[in-house]
Design a protein around this motif. Sequence first.
Motif, short mmCIF file in Angstrom:
data_model
loop_
_atom_site.label_atom_id
_atom_site.label_comp_id
_atom_site.label_asym_id
_atom_site.label_seq_id
_atom_site.Cartn_x
_atom_site.Cartn_y
_atom_site.Cartn_z
N ASN A 127 -12.81 2.05 0.45
CA ASN A 127 -12.70 3.48 0.14
C ASN A 127 -11.39 3.82 -0.58
N ALA A 128 -10.72 2.80 -1.09
CA ALA A 128 -9.46 2.95 -1.82
C ALA A 128 -8.35 3.55 -0.96
N ARG A 129 -8.39 3.27 0.34
CA ARG A 129 -7.31 3.70 1.24
C ARG A 129 -6.33 2.54 1.42
N LEU A 130 -5.06 2.85 1.30
CA LEU A 130 -4.02 1.84 1.49
C LEU A 130 -3.97 1.45 2.96
N LEU A 131 -4.11 0.14 3.22
CA LEU A 131 -4.07 -0.36 4.59
C LEU A 131 -2.70 -0.86 4.97
N THR A 132 -2.07 -1.61 4.08
CA THR A 132 -0.76 -2.17 4.35
C THR A 132 -0.13 -2.61 3.04
N GLN A 133 1.18 -2.76 3.03
CA GLN A 133 1.86 -3.17 1.80
C GLN A 133 3.24 -3.72 2.11
N THR A 134 3.75 -4.49 1.17
CA THR A 134 5.13 -4.97 1.23
C THR A 134 5.60 -5.24 -0.19
N GLN A 135 6.87 -5.48 -0.34
CA GLN A 135 7.45 -5.79 -1.65
C GLN A 135 7.35 -7.29 -1.93
N ALA A 136 7.11 -7.61 -3.17
CA ALA A 136 7.18 -9.00 -3.65
C ALA A 136 8.40 -9.06 -4.55
N MET A 137 9.41 -9.84 -4.13
CA MET A 137 10.68 -9.89 -4.85
C MET A 137 11.05 -11.33 -5.16
N PRO A 138 11.66 -11.56 -6.31
CA PRO A 138 12.10 -12.92 -6.64
C PRO A 138 13.12 -13.43 -5.62
N THR A 139 13.01 -14.67 -5.26
CA THR A 139 13.90 -15.41 -4.34
C THR A 139 13.83 -14.93 -2.89
N ILE A 140 12.96 -13.97 -2.58
CA ILE A 140 12.83 -13.47 -1.21
C ILE A 140 11.36 -13.57 -0.81
N THR A 141 11.12 -14.03 0.41
CA THR A 141 9.75 -14.06 0.94
C THR A 141 9.64 -13.04 2.06
N ASN A 142 8.83 -12.02 1.82
CA ASN A 142 8.56 -11.01 2.85
C ASN A 142 7.29 -11.41 3.59
N VAL A 143 7.31 -11.23 4.90
CA VAL A 143 6.16 -11.59 5.73
C VAL A 143 5.43 -10.30 6.12
N LEU A 144 4.15 -10.28 5.83
CA LEU A 144 3.28 -9.15 6.16
C LEU A 144 2.16 -9.67 7.04
N ARG A 145 2.01 -9.10 8.23
CA ARG A 145 0.95 -9.53 9.15
C ARG A 145 -0.08 -8.42 9.25
N TYR A 146 -1.35 -8.82 9.16
CA TYR A 146 -2.42 -7.82 9.22
C TYR A 146 -3.68 -8.46 9.78
N THR A 147 -4.43 -7.69 10.55
CA THR A 147 -5.71 -8.13 11.10
C THR A 147 -6.80 -7.25 10.50
N PHE A 148 -7.73 -7.85 9.79
CA PHE A 148 -8.86 -7.13 9.22
C PHE A 148 -9.92 -6.96 10.30
#
Length: 181
Positions: A127-148
Amino acid sequence: MLQNLAFSISVILIAAIAAVFIVVIRKSHPGASEPEIEAGAAAKASAFWRSRIFWVLSLLFVPIIGFSLTRMPYVKAAALATDVVVDVTGYQWRWEMSQNTVPLNKLIEFRVTSNDVNHGFAIYDENARLLTQTQAMPTITNVLRYTFTRPGIYKVLCLEYCGVVHHNMMTEINVVADGAL
């Protein structure tokens, strides 16, 4: 519980700051000359910093604030049993994922980074609703955890303007029942 404690402490500190401002405003003398004001202010400030009330309040509030901040209701990463790890790298103007099909009702850990510029890794439902998000940045790894919790095809879009073809930077995640993998 702990959020209520942090909120209560914040309200008390805001009230204390407001009280200090009120006292300062009431004690100011608009008719006094500038040298008199400076001399009086210096004497009052010196007396306040040496007063026992300041030090007692400091010794009481610092541990309380420190204790409330260390016990915030964040889940420690080690306590989360990740079921699936998906490595995600953003490029101008595409997403590269280690896998695009993930199981339903399992904790998915997305390890998100970028190879060039900043990107916004965002997952949307049907339905085009944002569920979750994080930044993708050079030299940095962001961890995003989600359960569908529902099977289906989820869109991944970029939320950070990353160049002229930003609008085409998308991919899909297929969420299926565990037996369908």
